[in-house]
Design a protein around this motif. Sequence first.
Motif: not given
Length: 149
Positions: A44-51, A137-149
């Motif tokens: 519940d406190d993972d605000e970046d992913a929730a947003e 449209l394109e959005v950025s990956v959430p900060a806590r998720v490792t981007p795909d290579a």
Amino acid sequence: MSERRSPERSRVFVLGPDDDNVVTRCLDFTRSALTDWEWLPVTDDDEDAAECAEDVLLLVSELVANARLHGGGPISLALLRTGDGLRIEVTDRSSVLPVRRRNAHPARPGGHGLLIVETLARRWGAEPLDGGKCVWLEVSVPARVTPDA
């Protein structure tokens, strides 16, 4: 990358004509993909992913609703994972490309969808297709998720 993470890099949802529940069905489809790709918040406190997840769901609802209202109905919704984010594509039956209303009244409903897209998406655009168009449209990956290579 987590071992549970889905190896699929894309998902496509083909829609039928005259579906009154199309926005809800597309949101369920998107929520399922975000869950499999671990884009939804774990706590519940993972605000970046929730947003980020809320933004993605809002953007999907805007694109699909616009296709339903102005594009003769959506044909498909595609979710494509990129190296550093997510590309969302909605195809519809109209060849008329979207244009943001410059004079949308802030207190009246309608006319704000593309403003929301411009505000939340990293990039967006539209391309004509045979018998319609694709709005993406394109959005950025959430900060806590490792981007795909």
